[in-house]
Every structure is written in structure tokens, then in C-alpha cells.
Write a protein that holds these residues in place. Structure first.
Motif, PDB file in Angstrom:
ATOM      1  N   ALA A 166      17.606  24.713  25.344  1.00 27.03           N
ATOM      2  CA  ALA A 166      17.286  23.858  26.490  1.00 27.03           C
ATOM      3  C   ALA A 166      16.834  22.466  26.069  1.00 27.03           C
ATOM      4  O   ALA A 166      16.746  21.568  26.909  1.00 27.03           O
ATOM      5  N   ALA A 167      16.539  22.275  24.782  1.00 29.68           N
ATOM      6  CA  ALA A 167      15.979  20.999  24.333  1.00 29.68           C
ATOM      7  C   ALA A 167      16.955  19.843  24.516  1.00 29.68           C
ATOM      8  O   ALA A 167      16.594  18.780  25.041  1.00 29.68           O
ATOM      9  N   ILE A 168      18.196  20.034  24.089  1.00 25.91           N
ATOM     10  CA  ILE A 168      19.167  18.934  24.116  1.00 25.91           C
ATOM     11  C   ILE A 168      19.490  18.505  25.544  1.00 25.91           C
ATOM     12  O   ILE A 168      19.398  17.312  25.865  1.00 25.91           O
ATOM     13  N   PRO A 169      19.867  19.424  26.462  1.00 25.73           N
ATOM     14  CA  PRO A 169      20.139  18.963  27.841  1.00 25.73           C
ATOM     15  C   PRO A 169      18.910  18.397  28.536  1.00 25.73           C
ATOM     16  O   PRO A 169      19.020  17.412  29.276  1.00 25.73           O
ATOM     17  N   ALA A 170      17.723  18.980  28.295  1.00 26.99           N
ATOM     18  CA  ALA A 170      16.510  18.469  28.950  1.00 26.99           C
ATOM     19  C   ALA A 170      16.211  17.047  28.499  1.00 26.99           C
ATOM     20  O   ALA A 170      15.899  16.165  29.307  1.00 26.99           O
ATOM     21  N   ARG A 171      16.291  16.814  27.189  1.00 26.23           N
ATOM     22  CA  ARG A 171      16.019  15.483  26.662  1.00 26.23           C
ATOM     23  C   ARG A 171      17.050  14.474  27.158  1.00 26.23           C
ATOM     24  O   ARG A 171      16.734  13.315  27.450  1.00 26.23           O
TER      25      ARG A 171
ATOM     26  N   PRO B 206      31.350  14.929  21.624  1.00 27.50           N
ATOM     27  CA  PRO B 206      29.884  15.056  21.665  1.00 27.50           C
ATOM     28  C   PRO B 206      29.183  13.871  22.311  1.00 27.50           C
ATOM     29  O   PRO B 206      28.203  14.044  23.044  1.00 27.50           O
ATOM     30  N   VAL B 207      29.678  12.656  22.067  1.00 25.43           N
ATOM     31  CA  VAL B 207      29.069  11.480  22.673  1.00 25.43           C
ATOM     32  C   VAL B 207      29.331  11.464  24.177  1.00 25.43           C
ATOM     33  O   VAL B 207      28.459  11.111  24.973  1.00 25.43           O
ATOM     34  N   ALA B 208      30.536  11.868  24.583  1.00 27.81           N
ATOM     35  CA  ALA B 208      30.854  11.926  26.008  1.00 27.81           C
ATOM     36  C   ALA B 208      29.965  12.946  26.724  1.00 27.81           C
ATOM     37  O   ALA B 208      29.551  12.734  27.871  1.00 27.81           O
ATOM     38  N   LYS B 209      29.653  14.055  26.035  1.00 25.94           N
ATOM     39  CA  LYS B 209      28.746  15.051  26.626  1.00 25.94           C
ATOM     40  C   LYS B 209      27.385  14.429  26.911  1.00 25.94           C
ATOM     41  O   LYS B 209      26.787  14.656  27.970  1.00 25.94           O
ATOM     42  N   VAL B 210      26.883  13.654  25.953  1.00 26.20           N
ATOM     43  CA  VAL B 210      25.579  13.003  26.131  1.00 26.20           C
ATOM     44  C   VAL B 210      25.609  12.075  27.336  1.00 26.20           C
ATOM     45  O   VAL B 210      24.700  12.061  28.170  1.00 26.20           O
ATOM     46  N   LEU B 211      26.678  11.296  27.462  1.00 26.78           N
ATOM     47  CA  LEU B 211      26.775  10.349  28.567  1.00 26.78           C
ATOM     48  C   LEU B 211      26.890  11.064  29.918  1.00 26.78           C
ATOM     49  O   LEU B 211      26.281  10.655  30.905  1.00 26.78           O
ATOM     50  N   LEU B 212      27.665  12.143  29.974  1.00 23.52           N
ATOM     51  CA  LEU B 212      27.842  12.870  31.230  1.00 23.52           C
ATOM     52  C   LEU B 212      26.535  13.523  31.687  1.00 23.52           C
ATOM     53  O   LEU B 212      26.178  13.473  32.872  1.00 23.52           O
TER      54      LEU B 212
ATOM     55  N   TRP C 227      23.622   1.320  25.793  1.00 24.29           N
ATOM     56  CA  TRP C 227      24.545   0.545  24.970  1.00 24.29           C
ATOM     57  C   TRP C 227      24.852   1.257  23.650  1.00 24.29           C
ATOM     58  O   TRP C 227      26.005   1.313  23.209  1.00 24.29           O
ATOM     59  N   ALA C 228      23.827   1.810  23.019  1.00 18.69           N
ATOM     60  CA  ALA C 228      24.012   2.437  21.716  1.00 18.69           C
ATOM     61  C   ALA C 228      24.931   3.645  21.795  1.00 18.69           C
ATOM     62  O   ALA C 228      25.841   3.807  20.972  1.00 18.69           O
ATOM     63  N   TYR C 229      24.729   4.502  22.801  1.00 17.44           N
ATOM     64  CA  TYR C 229      25.546   5.715  22.895  1.00 17.44           C
ATOM     65  C   TYR C 229      26.927   5.432  23.479  1.00 17.44           C
ATOM     66  O   TYR C 229      27.877   6.163  23.211  1.00 17.44           O
ATOM     67  N   SER C 230      27.046   4.370  24.270  1.00 15.65           N
ATOM     68  CA  SER C 230      28.380   3.983  24.747  1.00 15.65           C
ATOM     69  C   SER C 230      29.219   3.454  23.586  1.00 15.65           C
ATOM     70  O   SER C 230      30.395   3.827  23.434  1.00 15.65           O
ATOM     71  N   LEU C 231      28.624   2.610  22.762  1.00 19.57           N
ATOM     72  CA  LEU C 231      29.344   2.050  21.617  1.00 19.57           C
ATOM     73  C   LEU C 231      29.527   3.066  20.490  1.00 19.57           C
ATOM     74  O   LEU C 231      30.371   2.879  19.617  1.00 19.57           O
ATOM     75  N   ALA C 232      28.732   4.145  20.516  1.00 17.12           N
ATOM     76  CA  ALA C 232      28.871   5.181  19.491  1.00 17.12           C
ATOM     77  C   ALA C 232      30.230   5.853  19.554  1.00 17.12           C
ATOM     78  O   ALA C 232      30.721   6.379  18.545  1.00 17.12           O
ATOM     79  N   ILE C 233      30.852   5.846  20.730  1.00 18.44           N
ATOM     80  CA  ILE C 233      32.193   6.442  20.859  1.00 18.44           C
ATOM     81  C   ILE C 233      33.158   5.768  19.893  1.00 18.44           C
ATOM     82  O   ILE C 233      33.924   6.426  19.182  1.00 18.44           O
ATOM     83  N   VAL C 234      33.103   4.450  19.834  1.00 23.38           N
ATOM     84  CA  VAL C 234      33.983   3.696  18.931  1.00 23.38           C
ATOM     85  C   VAL C 234      33.444   3.730  17.509  1.00 23.38           C
ATOM     86  O   VAL C 234      34.191   3.982  16.548  1.00 23.38           O
ATOM     87  N   ALA C 235      32.130   3.467  17.353  1.00 20.87           N
ATOM     88  CA  ALA C 235      31.547   3.346  16.016  1.00 20.87           C
ATOM     89  C   ALA C 235      31.668   4.641  15.215  1.00 20.87           C
ATOM     90  O   ALA C 235      32.089   4.630  14.046  1.00 20.87           O
ATOM     91  N   LEU C 236      31.296   5.772  15.830  1.00 19.55           N
ATOM     92  CA  LEU C 236      31.362   7.045  15.112  1.00 19.55           C
ATOM     93  C   LEU C 236      32.789   7.419  14.734  1.00 19.55           C
ATOM     94  O   LEU C 236      33.045   7.978  13.662  1.00 19.55           O
ATOM     95  N   THR C 237      33.728   7.091  15.598  1.00 23.98           N
ATOM     96  CA  THR C 237      35.130   7.386  15.303  1.00 23.98           C
ATOM     97  C   THR C 237      35.612   6.597  14.097  1.00 23.98           C
ATOM     98  O   THR C 237      36.187   7.147  13.150  1.00 23.98           O
ATOM     99  N   LEU C 238      35.365   5.286  14.112  1.00 20.88           N
ATOM    100  CA  LEU C 238      35.839   4.433  13.020  1.00 20.88           C
ATOM    101  C   LEU C 238      35.162   4.775  11.699  1.00 20.88           C
ATOM    102  O   LEU C 238      35.818   4.870  10.654  1.00 20.88           O
TER     103      LEU C 238
END
Length: 399
Positions: free
Chosen positions: A280-285, A13-19, A378-389
Motif C-alpha cells: 500500500a505504500a507506493i499507491p498511497a504515497r 512505470p512512470v506512466a503508472k505514477v502519473l496516472l 515536471w520531473a516525473y513527466s520528463l522522466a518518461i524521456v530521460a529514463l528511456t534515453l
């Protein structure tokens, strides 16, 4: 669930946001010019007035009933606690780092408001599908996961648009007032062709009975009083809040629910249409977030210690405090210990990255868009590690 399985569940899910953010960034390039500043502004309004309310109303109407809400009453309190603690920590971060005035509302908002809707709606149901999940049968788990995540999104939207919206609005208005005062003073000086008058000596006298030191509780009380005086209470009834009320009404009132929810319902086309708009809200935002990132990458005045403080607040301090708060609620008996999915969601709400709607707010008020995009990066990039742990630890706790 093994570490690799959990890593994949948290990463996707975090990777989807970044892409999708990268797509928005590409569309905002000058040579592409599909999502310039004016286009982002208009798209923000569409998200604010149409897409987000449709998403909230459709999900709540479909998944939340009166019986289910009675078992989930602690969730609004839990989310409120995350907002209050985050706001206090954000205010302390502002005092320590002393950022530019136009960033104060953004910093407090980023520390206070977590992503209570988009990520849980993707993350929680996805965990139900994994082998070894402690949440029971997949189909039952997915149904409850969608219901819990929808309720989390609705409650988060109410707090976000009633509290964080006003914090950012007041901060932006104070900056605008200061600029107007400076411009007015400079015009008067040019017209009079005189030096500005210095304050008289009486104004410089420090009275011995004046308070030089004010205690922290008094300062907090003063800040809260000032906020309530300046707050725009109309924002409580923002489109997302009205949509949440509408969704609760449809879901909890059985005759209305039977009229609108389900394939056999006479008016099911209304809810289906709202759900289609809401998708459409999530991809638009997220596209807007990526487009704003372009200006942030070109140069921003935000301090590294500010970004570090927000990251530590959201990914270290809040989750640790969340464990203690949820544990206390379980010990007292106000949270059902047998509902592991619900307990897990209560925990994960403390470890979410900042709400993406903060970017919409900065765009609406034209204050801090560049800095907000960098914080989100920065927050969503680091969320990949933080949310996993944190997911691994929370699953161990509930299991």
C-alpha cells in the motif's frame, strides 16, 4: 532490446505514477473532498510509520542474504555519492537562483535524493522480461533484480531520512524562527509606540581585518559544520531505517530467515502480512503526491529557472558523472564486470527523478508542499524521456 521495446519498458512505470497521481488530484478536488489537507496529513503519517517500513522490511527479509550483500557492498557507496554530488549541485543552484528561504531545503533535497526504490522495483524486473535483454535467463534475472532493487530502496531510505529529512527540517525551522522574530518585533513596536532603534554607528564600522571574501571550500566546511550542529540524529532511526535493519537481520541470519521466510516457515505469516501492508505504500504515497499537485496548480511562487536547474541536475549532470564513477569502479575492479544487471542498476541510480518521500517531508513540516508538487510534476513527466534515453545508453555500455 529495440528502441520501441525499451521505450515501453521505461514508459510504463512512470506512466503508472502519473496516472495514480491524477487519481489523487481528483480526490483532492473541493467538490469531491476525499483527500483534503487534514486527510493528506493523516495519510502521510500512516505511510511514514506503517506502509513504507513494512515494504522495506518485507522485501529485504525475502531477497537479501549475507552472501548476496557481500557482492553488493559498492551499492551503498554509489548511492552515497549520488546524494553528496546532488546536494552540492543543489546548494550551488540555491546560490545562483536565490529562491525564497522556505524553498532552500526542498531544492537541495530534490537535487540530492533520487527515487532509489519505487521505480527500480518496477523498472528493473520489467527489463528482465523483454526479448533481447542482456541480463540472462528471465527467472534468474527477476530474482536478482528484486534483490538489488530492494537493497537500493533500503539504502536510499537510510540516506533520505538521515540527510534530506534534516535539510528540509532545518530549512522549515529557520523560516518559522524568522516569522516568530518578525511577529515579536511588530508586537513590541506597537506596545512601545516607538520607532525601532537604528544600529549605532559603531555597529556599522567595517573592520579592515575582517574577511570580506571566503573561499568555496571554507564555505562548504562551514555549511557542513552548521548542518551537523543542527541535525536531528534521531531521524537516522526513523521507522524506515529501523525496518531496513530488521529486514537485513532477518535476511542475513539464516536461522531467523528459515523461521520467517518461505511457505513452509513456521512464522511466514508475519512476513506475508508485512508485505501486504507494504504494497500500500507506493499507491498511497503517489496519491498524496497528486493531491498536493492540486494546490500547486492553483499558484506557486517557484521560479522556472529553479525547476530547470533541478531537471538538468538530475537528468544531465548526475548521469554523466555517474558513467565516469561506475566506469572508474569497474576499471579498479571493485565492481564485478560480469554482473551486467548490477552494473546497469549502478548507472540508473544516477538518472532517477527526485524521491517521492520528499513530498511526505514537506507535508510533515508544512513547508513547500505546493512547490514540491510542481517540481515532481515536471520531473516525473520528463522522466518518461530521460529514463528511456539513459536506459538505452546504459544498456549499450553494459552489453
Amino acid at each position: 532490446m529495440g528502441f520501441i521495446d525499451l521505450l515501453v519498458v521505461a514508459l510504463i512505470p512512470v506512466a503508472k505514477v502519473l496516472l495514480v497521481s491524477i487519481v489523487g488530484l481528483f480526490m483532492a478536488l473541493e467538490r469531491i473532498d476525499l483527500l483534503g489537507e487534514n486527510a493528506r496529513h493523516h495519510l502521510n503519517k500512516i505511510v511514514f510509520y506503517v506502509f513504507s517500513p513494512s515494504l522495506i522490511a518485507a522485501n529485504l527479509a525475502k531477497t537479501v542474504t549475507f552472501q548476496s550483500f557481500l557482492t553488493l557492498w559498492f551499492m551503498p557507496i554509489n548511492i552515497l555519492i549520488t546524494f553528496l554530488i546532488g546536494a552540492i549541485l543543489g546548494w550551488m543552484l540555491v546560490k545562483v537562483t536565490k529562491p525564497p528561504k522556505h524553498l532552500k531545503g526542498l531544492i537541495i533535497g530534490a537535487c540530492s535524493a533520487g527515487n532509489m526504490g519505487n521505480l527500480p522495483i518496477i523498472l528493473i524486473p520489467a527489463m528482465c522480461k523483454e526479448k533481447g535483454s542482456p541480463f540472462g535467463a528471465t527467472d534468474v534475472c527477476e530474482t536478482y533484480a528484486l534483490s538489488y532493487a530492494s537493497l537500493s530502496m533500503a539504502i536510499g531510505a537510510v540516506y533520505l531520512w538521515s540527510f534530506v529529512y534534516n535539510v528540509i527540517r532545518i530549512s522549515a525551522e529557520e523560516v518559522a524562527i524568522d516569522k516568530d522574530a518578525i511577529n515579536y518585533s511588530s508586537i513590541n513596536i506597537k506596545e512601545s509606540n516607538q520607532e525601532p532603534l537604528l544600529p549605532c554607528s559603531e555597529d556599522l564600522v567595517i573592520h579592515p581585518h575582517s574577511k570580506s571574501l571566503v573561499s568555496l571550500p571554507v564555505k562548504i566546511h562551514q555549511r557542513i559544520r552548521t548542518f551537523l550542529e543542527k541535525a536531528n540524529l534521531k531521524a537516522v532511526f526513523a521507522p524506515s531505517t529501523i525496518a531496513a535493519i530488521l529486514g537485513f537481520t532477518i535476511g542475513m541470519v539464516s536461522p531467523i530467515q528459515k523461521l520467517m521466510i518461505g511457505n513452509d516457515a513456521p512464522l511466514h505469516v508475519v512476513n506475508d502480512s508485512a508485505f501486504m501492508l507494504g504494497e500500500a505504500a507506493i499507491p498511497a504515497r503517489t496519491i498524496i503526491l497528486g493531491a498536493n499537485l492540486l494546490k500547486g496548480l492553483k499558484g506557486t511562487s517557484i521560479q522556472l529557472r529553479v525547476i530547470l536547474g533541478i531537471v538538468v541536475t538530475r537528468y544531465v549532470i548526475l548521469p554523466l558523472l555517474g558513467i565516469l564513477i561506475v566506469k572508474g569502479a569497474l576499471q579498479v575492479g571493485i565492481v564485478p564486470s560480469d554482473d551486467k544487471l548490477f552494473v546497469f542498476l549502478l548507472h540508473i541510480q544516477y538518472a532517477m527523478p527526485p524521491a517521492m518521500n520528499i513530498g511526505t517531508m514537506t507535508q510533515l513540516f508544512g513547508s513547500g508542499q505546493n512547490e514540491c508538487s510542481v517540481i515532481m510534476l515536471w520531473a516525473y513527466s520528463l522522466a518518461i524521456v530521460a529514463l528511456t534515453l539513459w536506459s538505452i545508453l546504459f544498456l549499450w555500455i553494459v552489453a
